[in-house]
Scaffold this motif. Sequence first.
Motif, PDB file in Angstrom:
ATOM      1  N   ALA A 207       0.836  -1.214   0.000  1.00  0.00           N
ATOM      2  CA  ALA A 207       0.000   0.000   0.000  1.00  0.00           C
ATOM      3  C   ALA A 207       0.866   1.259   0.000  1.00  0.00           C
ATOM      4  O   ALA A 207       0.582   2.223  -0.717  1.00  0.00           O
ATOM      5  N   MET A 208       1.933   1.266   0.791  1.00  0.00           N
ATOM      6  CA  MET A 208       2.776   2.458   0.904  1.00  0.00           C
ATOM      7  C   MET A 208       3.632   2.664  -0.348  1.00  0.00           C
ATOM      8  O   MET A 208       3.774   3.782  -0.839  1.00  0.00           O
ATOM      9  N   THR A 209       4.202   1.579  -0.891  1.00  0.00           N
ATOM     10  CA  THR A 209       5.076   1.733  -2.052  1.00  0.00           C
ATOM     11  C   THR A 209       4.297   2.004  -3.339  1.00  0.00           C
ATOM     12  O   THR A 209       4.873   2.480  -4.322  1.00  0.00           O
ATOM     13  N   SER A 210       3.010   1.707  -3.352  1.00  0.00           N
ATOM     14  CA  SER A 210       2.213   1.964  -4.553  1.00  0.00           C
ATOM     15  C   SER A 210       1.704   3.400  -4.607  1.00  0.00           C
ATOM     16  O   SER A 210       1.181   3.835  -5.639  1.00  0.00           O
ATOM     17  N   GLY A 211       1.818   4.148  -3.518  1.00  0.00           N
ATOM     18  CA  GLY A 211       1.414   5.547  -3.524  1.00  0.00           C
ATOM     19  C   GLY A 211       0.043   5.812  -2.938  1.00  0.00           C
ATOM     20  O   GLY A 211      -0.560   6.848  -3.217  1.00  0.00           O
ATOM     21  N   GLN A 212      -0.480   4.899  -2.116  1.00  0.00           N
ATOM     22  CA  GLN A 212      -1.805   5.109  -1.534  1.00  0.00           C
ATOM     23  C   GLN A 212      -1.824   6.323  -0.613  1.00  0.00           C
ATOM     24  O   GLN A 212      -2.826   7.046  -0.554  1.00  0.00           O
ATOM     25  N   MET A 213      -0.744   6.583   0.096  1.00  0.00           N
ATOM     26  CA  MET A 213      -0.690   7.751   0.983  1.00  0.00           C
ATOM     27  C   MET A 213      -0.715   9.035   0.152  1.00  0.00           C
ATOM     28  O   MET A 213      -1.364  10.022   0.534  1.00  0.00           O
ATOM     29  N   TRP A 214      -0.022   9.039  -0.973  1.00  0.00           N
ATOM     30  CA  TRP A 214      -0.043  10.208  -1.863  1.00  0.00           C
ATOM     31  C   TRP A 214      -1.458  10.460  -2.360  1.00  0.00           C
ATOM     32  O   TRP A 214      -1.915  11.608  -2.435  1.00  0.00           O
ATOM     33  N   ASN A 215      -2.177   9.389  -2.707  1.00  0.00           N
ATOM     34  CA  ASN A 215      -3.565   9.531  -3.154  1.00  0.00           C
ATOM     35  C   ASN A 215      -4.425  10.142  -2.058  1.00  0.00           C
ATOM     36  O   ASN A 215      -5.285  10.992  -2.324  1.00  0.00           O
ATOM     37  N   HIS A 216      -4.201   9.704  -0.828  1.00  0.00           N
ATOM     38  CA  HIS A 216      -5.000  10.211   0.290  1.00  0.00           C
ATOM     39  C   HIS A 216      -4.755  11.701   0.520  1.00  0.00           C
ATOM     40  O   HIS A 216      -5.685  12.453   0.839  1.00  0.00           O
ATOM     41  N   ILE A 217      -3.514  12.133   0.326  1.00  0.00           N
ATOM     42  CA  ILE A 217      -3.170  13.537   0.575  1.00  0.00           C
ATOM     43  C   ILE A 217      -3.596  14.424  -0.593  1.00  0.00           C
ATOM     44  O   ILE A 217      -4.198  15.482  -0.394  1.00  0.00           O
ATOM     45  N   ARG A 218      -3.301  14.006  -1.816  1.00  0.00           N
ATOM     46  CA  ARG A 218      -3.522  14.855  -2.985  1.00  0.00           C
ATOM     47  C   ARG A 218      -4.916  14.706  -3.593  1.00  0.00           C
ATOM     48  O   ARG A 218      -5.394  15.603  -4.281  1.00  0.00           O
TER      49      ARG A 218
END
Length: 309
Positions: A207-218
Amino acid sequence: MFLIECKCPNGMYCPLFKVDQMMEWSSRRSVVRMNGDKFRRFVKAPPRNYSVIVMFTALQPQRQCSVCRQANEEYQVLANSWRYSSAFSNKLFFTVVDYDEGADVFQQLNMNSAPTFMHFPAKGKPKRADTFDLQRIGFASEQLAKWIADRTDVQIRVFRPPNYSGTIALALLVSLVGGLLYLRRNNLEFIYNKTGWAMAALCVVFAMTSGQMWNHIRGPPYAHKNPQNGQVSYIHGSSQAQFVAESHIILLLNAAITMGMVLLNEAATSKGDVGKRRIICLVGLGLVVFFFSFLLSIFRSKYHGYPYR
């Protein structure tokens, strides 16, 4: 509130009437809905001594624009934060033009995509920087507020309504785990299961390496549909942004590569039949080579200047 519809000698509405009318509409609703006539009179036509933020969108159900609905929610949060702040003034207004209510406005501005955010300054015509770069930055309220501050010097502190869904979900999870531990209190060997903990850790890593956190923020869109030819893009062409679908693709690729590595390790360490181990080794090697090549091709399409050999 009673207003006299005064006009200047050249036939245009005077700034005093226009700003008073905008203030009256804003007192009823934080985001003023505009049709073609209102847009031309109160946003496009001079004279105007106030700035206007316009969201061009398509919110009708038949348009099936899920991104428009998500962007509208963030836009409403930002407009409410401005409307109910102590710094609220008649220098800035938030408006929206829906395609089904102002198709002529879209045609006039040569606009063929939604949602789009534009700033119409108090003086002069909009410049290139007055169009918000939604594809690169996303449409979160905080990002919109920062862009507005750069264009108008109006600082907006975003206040989001309380959301208890996360607290409720956490409470339910804790209750579920606690109940499970209570029911299995005489047999807690599963807590020491290395395979279970390894799977949980891999899920977090994927989840973290695929960019899920970036999706949540942006808050990027799921994908992008080209209005010219209707082609849908799931991979963003820039290294500075991504789509939600792109992160799902990367997650699956990383999972497939990991599965191949697990099979290779199993083939090397197990003591079973040699022929079976050879098959497992070939399958694992095939997974690693094929899906890593696919992952590398995505990397190549996003990082065009990378020195490949």
